[in-house]
Every structure is written in C-alpha cells, then in structure tokens.
Design a protein around this motif. Structure first.
Motif, short mmCIF file in Angstrom:
data_model
loop_
_atom_site.label_atom_id
_atom_site.label_comp_id
_atom_site.label_asym_id
_atom_site.label_seq_id
_atom_site.Cartn_x
_atom_site.Cartn_y
_atom_site.Cartn_z
N PRO A 405 0.80 -1.23 0.00
CA PRO A 405 0.00 0.00 0.00
C PRO A 405 0.83 1.28 0.00
O PRO A 405 0.34 2.35 -0.39
CB PRO A 405 -0.83 -0.13 1.28
N CYS A 406 2.10 1.19 0.43
CA CYS A 406 2.94 2.39 0.48
C CYS A 406 3.11 3.03 -0.89
O CYS A 406 3.37 4.24 -0.99
CB CYS A 406 4.28 2.07 1.09
N ALA A 407 2.99 2.25 -1.96
CA ALA A 407 3.12 2.82 -3.30
C ALA A 407 1.99 3.78 -3.63
O ALA A 407 2.09 4.56 -4.59
CB ALA A 407 3.16 1.69 -4.34
N PHE A 408 0.93 3.75 -2.83
CA PHE A 408 -0.24 4.59 -3.09
C PHE A 408 -0.50 5.54 -1.92
O PHE A 408 -1.58 6.11 -1.80
CB PHE A 408 -1.47 3.69 -3.32
N TRP A 409 0.49 5.75 -1.09
CA TRP A 409 0.36 6.54 0.14
C TRP A 409 0.78 7.98 -0.10
O TRP A 409 1.54 8.28 -1.02
CB TRP A 409 1.26 5.93 1.21
N ALA A 410 0.30 8.89 0.76
CA ALA A 410 0.78 10.28 0.72
C ALA A 410 2.25 10.32 1.11
O ALA A 410 2.71 9.52 1.93
CB ALA A 410 -0.04 11.14 1.68
#
Length: 500
Positions: A405-410
């Motif tokens: 999910p970090c690839a889509f995080w702020a």
C-alpha cells in the motif's frame, strides 16, 4: 494627581501583560505534555493484572510541529522494580512490528531477566501511537494485511496491485491527514514525553525487530536521554521501509525453508512431503502452483497463491515451530486434495489475520512504514523486481519484492532518520534470522559505533532474549543491564537449547 496614578497603573499593567505574553510565547510548547499528571489504574488485562502491573494514558500531540492542535493518547504499563532499594530507573520497550501492541511485552522480557535485573528497573510497556489501547489507527480493512505474494504471473500481480491500492484508499478515506503523523520519529518523541512524565532524566530500553529501529531513532534524536539500550534482532537502518526490509527477507526465507525442508524430509513418515529437501521443496512449490489453478478451501478460508507463501513465512522464524509448520502444510495439502479439513487453531489464527483482518487489521503497521519512508510508485518497477527474483527465490521472491500500500500513500512529512552515533548499546542477533537478517544487523552495528553485537550462531530465530533461551546471550545482556559494561569484543554464542 489621581489621573497620574491611574496612568502609571495602566502602563505597569500593560508592561506586565506584555512580559507575560512574551514569556508564554517563548515557553516550550511541550512543557504542558511533559508535566502532565498520570492516573495509574488496573490494566484490565489477564496477563498484566496478576503480575502486579498498572496502566495509564499519556497525552501527546498528533503533530509535534503543531503541539497546540489535536492530541492523542498513548497507553503505557508499568511493572515496578522488584527491589525499590536497588532501583536504577525505567526500561521502555517495543515488541516490533511495527504496529504491534506492547503493554504486556514487559512480561515476555522479564522471563529472560535474572532476578538481579528485575530488581533494578521499572519495566514500561507501551502501545505506540495508532496501536492497541492508544488512540488507534483503523482503516477498516476487511481482507488483506498489506503484504502478500504477487503470485505466479501477470494476472496475479495485477490482482495484488488492485488489492494494495484499495487498502491504501481505505486508509486515506477513514483516517485522513492524521495518518501522516503515525511515524517512528513521532513515536520516539512520545517516548521522550513518557520519560519526562515519569520523572526520569534518561531511559533504558529493550526493543526487538522493528523496535530496534525505533530505539536507534530515539538515540539519534535524544542522545542525552539514552541509558542502557538493548536491540534484539536488529533492522538494517539503511534498508528500513516496506521495500528494503521485505526484499532482504527473500533470500533469508529461502534459506530457512531449506533448513525446514531438511527437517521435514527426516520426518517424512509423519508428514509425507518427501525424504529430502529437494523432494519437500518440489512438493510445496507444486502446492503453490495448484493453489493458483484452484484455491484451497480449508474451513472458512480460501488459500491461494497470494497467501500460501505467507503461511510458510510466518512459520520459519523459529526452529521450535518446525513441527507446527509441518502440521499446517499437511492440513493444506490434504485440503488441496479434496479432503474436508478443519484447520487447527494456530493455522486458523494465521489465516484469519492474513485473509480477514481479524482479530485486528494491520493498517497501523502500514501507517508507520508508509509514513516513514517513501517508496517507488510505478507498479512496473515491482514487476521487474519480482521477475528478476524468481530463479533464486521461487517461493518468496514474489512476496519479498511485491508492491505494498505504500506505493499509493501520501508522501512522508519528514525524511527518514539517518542512524549514526557512538552511544553505547548492545545488539543481539542470530545468524539465521528470517525477518531482520544478520547482514542487516551488522549494518546497524557499524552505524552505532559505540555498540557491541552478540551473535547466536547457526540458529534461524527472530527475537532471542526472553524468547529463545540461551545462557550466553542472557548472561551478556544481564551483565550490561546490571553493570552498564559492554563486552570488550563481539561475543559469539552457540545454541544450547537442547540441554535446557
């Protein structure tokens, strides 16, 4: 005359008001947090209460750059030193994760301590910000936990990309801007507030896994506040984050699988996977391929090529779990053959955590990892890494290199902490660790130039002191905690568990 007196009084009042305003504006805005009073109470916990622990809540800022804005609560526990006359101070702790509650971790640490060490320290457990009884992060994930294998092909990888993007979107929707402040640096700041509230000039600390990184960050940010720090199963500070740490796990878990496969081959009469590591590996890799073609239905769970490698991953971090892992893989193999199987409790718990986000989701952990370190955002970057890893990492390459999910995080609000100081500390590490590798611990050792590292050779265990009994490790740690003296050189310990 009266008007002159009034004018002087007004002028003096104005001057005093100005002085008060200036003093208030210049005061440390964190003083209010550092001088708060704690209300100790029962922990309402079946482990902590019988042990004599008490719990309290500490108020901290959500955003330390805006301390007068929103606040949150951090839950702590306290096991008092067993001999107040010998008490040295407090020892904070963290069990790793990130995202793992830590109120009762003190009980686990205490099992490895000598009576003399227990005499000296109040053991302080802590649910880090966003976790457990502290003000929680709750992204309301219904399935998945932010890490999975990408599967065997482009279709499986596309499913992973969609799943991780959905998890990130749920966090953004349900938690919003607060997520960006659930970070290691802010947890270290919380620890310093806890220190102050407890009335201590310095803290000692025991952390394992991610907790070693948190401890190292604390010593970097608050070097004057650290006393005796033990870092067990240390994170590589240069590879910290959802990409670097995971990628390091791939080769380590393939090697650990081979060790387990040797063991399973010697127990073929019980498990039936084959008589040597090559046969066992072939059996398990074939199971993954079969799960790709036809997911395995076991109890209420459906296990596919995304989740089956994680059952292995969770079982390889301690050689004492080899029989348990053998039973779990046997149950999954039987279910794949069409046998109706009720998963044993440990397997049901593992599958529930991975597949249904029960009893809790893993979003607090992802909140920390994603808010700490920015990662590549292009899915194609991960796909290339996965494909490059398959030859040498047939079971774990698609997990260790997969998108999260970090690839889509702020983006993070602060850069990661660069670790590098000469404060004394003791690192404890096994050579076969599958979660935080030995090579990574050596990087931490070099970064902390005042440290010593005690090595447990030829054991594939993650977290040693208080978890995996070893006379040599326990004596080295206890001596440091009692006397404050580090070994003259880096000790090498050998497994003596068979004799205990």
């Amino acid at each position: 005359m009266r008007r002159s007196i009034v004018a002087v009084v007004v002028a003096l009042a104005a001057t005093a008001a100005g002085l008060f305003t200036t003093a208030t504006a210049s005061a440390d805005p964190l003083d209010h947090f550092r001088h708060q009073s704690l209300t100790w109470h029962s922990c309402d916990d079946p482990r902590l209460d019988p042990a004599g622990a008490q719990c309290a809540e500490v108020t901290v800022p959500v955003d330390y750059s805006a301390p007068r804005a929103e606040t949150m609560s951090v839950a702590i526990s306290r096991l008092p030193a067993t001999d107040p006359a010998k008490r040295r101070g407090v020892m904070l702790s963290n069990p790793g994760g990130p995202g793992v509650p830590g109120l009762d971790f003190t009980l686990d640490i205490r099992t490895g301590m000598s009576a003399e060490v227990r005499d000296r320290y109040d053991l302080i457990g802590m649910d880090p910000r966003g976790v457990g009884r502290s003000t929680p992060v709750n992204c309301r994930w219904q399935d998945g936990f932010g890490m999975e294998s990408a599967g065997l092909d482009a279709v499986g990888f596309a499913e992973s990309v969609a799943q991780q993007a959905e998890l990130a979107a749920l966090c953004a929707t349900n938690e919003g801007p607060r997520l960006r402040h659930i970070t290691t640096r802010n947890t270290a700041r919380d620890m310093d507030v806890v220190r102050a509230v407890l009335g201590e000039d310095r803290i000692s600390y025991f952390g394992t896994s991610y907790g070693t990184y948190l401890g190292a960050v604390f010593t970097q940010m608050f070097p004057e506040r650290g006393d005796r720090f033990v870092l067990d199963s240390a994170v590589d500070p240069e590879r910290y984050g959802s990409v670097g740490m995971l990628r390091a796990m791939g080769p380590a878990n393939e090697a650990a699988f081979d060790r387990w496969a040797d063991w399973a081959g010697a127990h073929d009469a019980e498990f039936g996977f084959g008589t040597d590591r090559f046969a066992v590996r072939s059996t398990v890799q074939d199971m993954v391929r079969r799960a790709n073609d036809q997911p395995i239905r076991i109890g209420e769970f459906t296990v596919d090529e995304h989740s089956l490698p994680l059952v292995l991953y969770r079982g390889l971090d301690d050689p004492r779990n080899y029989p348990l892992l053998g039973r779990q893989i046997r149950q999954l193999a039987d279910a794949a053959d069409g046998v109706e199987v009720r998963p044993e409790p440990e397997l049901a718990a593992t599958l529930g955590f991975m597949l249904t986000a029960q009893p809790r989701d893993y979003s607090p952990a992802m909140a920390v990892l994603c808010a700490d370190v920015e990662v590549p955002r292009d899915p194609a970057w991960y796909r290339r890494s996965i494909e490059a890893s398959r030859a040498d990492q047939p079971l774990f390459g698609a997990f260790a290199n997969n998108i999260t999910p970090c690839a889509f995080w702020a983006p993070p609000v602060e850069p990661p902490t660069v670790i590098g100081n000469a404060l004394p500390s003791l690192i404890v590490q096994s050579t076969g660790d599958t979660r935080t590798t030995y090579a990574g611990a050596q990087v931490m050792h070099r970064a902390l130039t005042g440290s010593r590292m005690v090595t447990l050779e030829d054991v594939a265990v993650h977290w040693i002191y208080g978890n995996y009994p070893n006379t040599c490790v326990e004596a080295t740690v206890d001596t440091y905690l009692l006397e404050g003296t580090l070994p003259d050189a880096d000790p090498i310990c050998h497994d003596d568990s068979a004799g205990r």
